[in-house]
Design an enzyme around this catalytic site. Structure first.
Site, PDB file in Angstrom:
ATOM      1  N   SER A 153       0.825  -1.209   0.000  1.00 28.35           N
ATOM      2  CA  SER A 153       0.000   0.000   0.000  1.00 28.35           C
ATOM      3  C   SER A 153       0.856   1.255   0.000  1.00 28.35           C
ATOM      4  O   SER A 153       0.380   2.329  -0.334  1.00 28.35           O
ATOM      5  CB  SER A 153      -0.914   0.011   1.227  1.00 28.35           C
ATOM      6  N   HIS A 187      -2.820  -3.002  -6.107  1.00 28.37           N
ATOM      7  CA  HIS A 187      -3.222  -2.612  -4.747  1.00 28.37           C
ATOM      8  C   HIS A 187      -4.730  -2.773  -4.580  1.00 28.37           C
ATOM      9  O   HIS A 187      -5.519  -2.038  -5.194  1.00 28.37           O
ATOM     10  CB  HIS A 187      -2.785  -1.164  -4.480  1.00 28.37           C
ATOM     11  N   GLU A 208      -5.857  -0.677  -7.795  1.00 25.29           N
ATOM     12  CA  GLU A 208      -4.913   0.261  -8.408  1.00 25.29           C
ATOM     13  C   GLU A 208      -3.828  -0.578  -9.085  1.00 25.29           C
ATOM     14  O   GLU A 208      -3.211  -1.426  -8.439  1.00 25.29           O
ATOM     15  CB  GLU A 208      -4.262   1.158  -7.347  1.00 25.29           C
ATOM     16  N   ASN A 268      -4.248   6.141  -1.202  1.00 27.38           N
ATOM     17  CA  ASN A 268      -3.645   6.514   0.080  1.00 27.38           C
ATOM     18  C   ASN A 268      -3.067   7.927   0.060  1.00 27.38           C
ATOM     19  O   ASN A 268      -2.974   8.574   1.112  1.00 27.38           O
ATOM     20  CB  ASN A 268      -2.602   5.483   0.515  1.00 27.38           C
TER      21      ASN A 268
HETATM   22  N1  3HC Z   1     -15.574  -9.985   3.559  1.00 27.29           N
HETATM   23  C1  3HC Z   1     -16.484 -10.241   2.616  1.00 27.29           C
HETATM   24  N2  3HC Z   1     -17.663  -9.584   2.510  1.00 27.29           N
HETATM   25  C2  3HC Z   1     -17.930  -8.661   3.432  1.00 27.29           C
HETATM   26  C3  3HC Z   1     -17.037  -8.342   4.469  1.00 27.29           C
HETATM   27  C4  3HC Z   1     -15.817  -9.050   4.516  1.00 27.29           C
HETATM   28  N3  3HC Z   1     -14.883  -8.792   5.447  1.00 27.29           N
HETATM   29  N4  3HC Z   1     -17.591  -7.364   5.228  1.00 27.29           N
HETATM   30  C5  3HC Z   1     -18.773  -7.078   4.694  1.00 27.29           C
HETATM   31  N5  3HC Z   1     -18.993  -7.854   3.610  1.00 27.29           N
HETATM   32  C6  3HC Z   1     -20.150  -7.809   2.708  1.00 27.29           C
HETATM   33  C7  3HC Z   1     -21.421  -8.204   3.402  1.00 27.29           C
HETATM   34  O1  3HC Z   1     -21.616  -9.601   3.338  1.00 27.29           O
HETATM   35  C8  3HC Z   1     -22.483  -7.455   2.613  1.00 27.29           C
HETATM   36  O2  3HC Z   1     -22.766  -8.117   1.394  1.00 27.29           O
HETATM   37  P1  3HC Z   1     -24.222  -7.957   0.661  1.00 27.29           P
HETATM   38  O3  3HC Z   1     -24.396  -6.492   0.349  1.00 27.29           O
HETATM   39  O4  3HC Z   1     -24.101  -8.816  -0.560  1.00 27.29           O
HETATM   40  O5  3HC Z   1     -25.194  -8.445   1.666  1.00 27.29           O
HETATM   41  C9  3HC Z   1     -21.764  -6.150   2.216  1.00 27.29           C
HETATM   42  O6  3HC Z   1     -20.346  -6.428   2.318  1.00 27.29           O
HETATM   43  C10 3HC Z   1     -22.130  -5.019   3.146  1.00 27.29           C
HETATM   44  O7  3HC Z   1     -21.807  -5.444   4.474  1.00 27.29           O
HETATM   45  P2  3HC Z   1     -22.655  -5.092   5.769  1.00 27.29           P
HETATM   46  O8  3HC Z   1     -24.089  -4.898   5.382  1.00 27.29           O
HETATM   47  O9  3HC Z   1     -22.349  -6.092   6.822  1.00 27.29           O
HETATM   48  O10 3HC Z   1     -22.017  -3.764   6.339  1.00 27.29           O
HETATM   49  P3  3HC Z   1     -21.827  -2.384   5.629  1.00 27.29           P
HETATM   50  O11 3HC Z   1     -22.950  -2.043   4.714  1.00 27.29           O
HETATM   51  O12 3HC Z   1     -21.474  -1.473   6.731  1.00 27.29           O
HETATM   52  O13 3HC Z   1     -20.536  -2.594   4.712  1.00 27.29           O
HETATM   53  C11 3HC Z   1     -18.227  -2.352   4.378  1.00 27.29           C
HETATM   54  C12 3HC Z   1     -19.314  -2.991   5.233  1.00 27.29           C
HETATM   55  C13 3HC Z   1     -18.271  -2.921   2.959  1.00 27.29           C
HETATM   56  C14 3HC Z   1     -16.899  -2.707   5.026  1.00 27.29           C
HETATM   57  C15 3HC Z   1     -18.486  -0.803   4.311  1.00 27.29           C
HETATM   58  O14 3HC Z   1     -18.653  -0.290   5.609  1.00 27.29           O
HETATM   59  C16 3HC Z   1     -17.386  -0.045   3.639  1.00 27.29           C
HETATM   60  O15 3HC Z   1     -17.322   0.026   2.414  1.00 27.29           O
HETATM   61  N6  3HC Z   1     -16.482   0.582   4.440  1.00 27.29           N
HETATM   62  C17 3HC Z   1     -15.336   1.307   3.925  1.00 27.29           C
HETATM   63  C18 3HC Z   1     -14.242   0.312   3.644  1.00 27.29           C
HETATM   64  C19 3HC Z   1     -13.051   0.991   3.043  1.00 27.29           C
HETATM   65  O16 3HC Z   1     -12.969   2.210   2.884  1.00 27.29           O
HETATM   66  N7  3HC Z   1     -12.056   0.148   2.703  1.00 27.29           N
HETATM   67  C20 3HC Z   1     -10.812   0.632   2.174  1.00 27.29           C
HETATM   68  C21 3HC Z   1      -9.853   0.780   3.294  1.00 27.29           C
HETATM   69  S1  3HC Z   1      -8.351   1.465   2.738  1.00 27.29           S
HETATM   70  C22 3HC Z   1      -7.480   0.150   2.216  1.00 27.29           C
HETATM   71  O17 3HC Z   1      -7.868  -0.999   2.272  1.00 27.29           O
HETATM   72  C23 3HC Z   1      -6.164   0.490   1.640  1.00 27.29           C
HETATM   73  C24 3HC Z   1      -5.036   0.182   2.553  1.00 27.29           C
HETATM   74  O18 3HC Z   1      -3.851   0.378   1.831  1.00 27.29           O
HETATM   75  C25 3HC Z   1      -5.025   1.010   3.794  1.00 27.29           C
END
Ligand code: 3HC
Length: 293
Positions: free
Chosen positions: A119, A140, A152, A190
């Protein structure tokens, strides 16, 4: 080159998610971890995710069986030598990544393409551990990998343009929107996300608002799925601290500097959701409680 067999190195949070989407996209997938327990833990997590998709009716039980049959776990790096593409998602430390790719470079045919899910490390610096920097890219992914629709695809000044296009197409075959980025520290996401997350901590430090009010502001005011402090707990405070240090070291700009509170929380082992405590207390994971500072 038609990509058929894909290796994934690392079966933690990111590696297991990558292995899952690669196998689901129809590729023969071999995922490698350092010991049998970690292989089993990673594959169990994938199994759980796939079961959830079957329960929801997103995929059939037969489709799940096919995905599982395409997915093999191993502890031996030699099992990756027949792969057309190898995606690395191991610990975010340069020496470990360079050592891994140097070893892979020796056992893989010259045509194999290497990709790192780093990342914040410099792709060029990882690629130069091999004799094939022209066949090396960054891929990424975002957490949770099966859900987040972006990858990415990162090129260095040494990446062969044909290899790069092949990897952009590979990202699309994984069901992701593939954005093109150059090998600049933090790439696109990022570069923009880290200063935002660090600013949310600075706003908390300066008493602009409470944890809940800062999170609700960005969730409801800007339509973000999570507020910044919840997202920090989700990504991991240790991970964010580490990324911010690398970015600050590269750019020497205050916006990438870790706020003192972040450093102290990491020193205290408050690394977010995975450690049970960050900006929220996860003793009851379904009902996180904001801490008071
Ligand atoms: N694995 C697989 N599927 C998952 C999951 C996981 N860990 N967590 C949630 N899901 C699925 C659920 O099953 C659900 O699927 P559906 O719509 O088909 O029923 C869907 O995702 C939505 O989940 P929930 O209803 O339980 O919960 P939310 O609506 O709150 O969604 C989330 C959870 C997708 C994590 C959402 O909150 C989100 O998009 N958050 C932001 C995440 C983000 O910004 N990630 C990037 C981080 S930065 C990064 O990774 C880069 C690094 O370099 C730092």
């Amino acid at each position: 080159m038609a990509i058929q067999r894909v290796g994934v190195v690392g079966c933690g949070l990111m590696g297991s998610g990558i292995a899952q989407v690669v196998a689901a996209a129809g590729f023969e997938t071999t995922v490698r971890e350092v010991n049998a327990e970690l292989v089993e833990k990673g594959l169990k997590g994938i199994e759980k995710n796939l079961n959830r998709l079957v329960e929801k009716g997103t995929i059939t039980d037969a489709a799940k069986g096919q995905i599982r049959s395409r997915l093999k776990g191993t502890t031996s790096i030699d099992d990756l030598k027949g792969c057309d593409v190898i995606v690395e998602a191991i610990i975010e430390q340069l020496p470990a990544k360079r050592e891994l790719f140097s070893a892979l470079d020796k056992i893989c045919p010259p045509a194999t393409i290497f990709a790192s899910n780093t990342s914040s490390l410099t792709i060029t610096e990882i690629a130069t551990a091999t004799k094939r920097p022209e066949r090396f890219v960054g891929l990424h992914f975002f957490n949770p990998v099966p859900v987040m629709k972006l990858v990415e695809v990162v090129r260095t000044i040494a990446t062969d343009p044909a290899v790069y296009e092949e990897m952009v197409a590979f990202g699309v075959k994984l069901g992701k929107t593939a954005v093109r980025a150059n090998d600049s520290t933090g790439f696109i996401v990022n570069r923009l996300l880290v200063p935002y997350l660090l600013d949310a901590i600075r706003a908390l430090e300066e008493g602009v608002g409470s944890i809940e009010d800062i999170d609700n502001s960005m969730k409801l005011g800007c339509g973000h799925p999570m507020g910044p402090l919840t997202l920090l707990d989700f990504v991991g405070l240790d991970t964010t601290y580490y990324i911010s240090q690398i970015m600050f070291d590269e750019f020497k700009e205050r916006r990438f500097a870790a706020p003192p509170l972040l450093k102290r929380m990491v020193l205290a082992g408050w690394n977010g959701r995975k450690s049970g405590r960050g900006f929220y207390d996860y003793s009851d994971p379904a009902n996180p409680k904001a801490l008071k500072f």
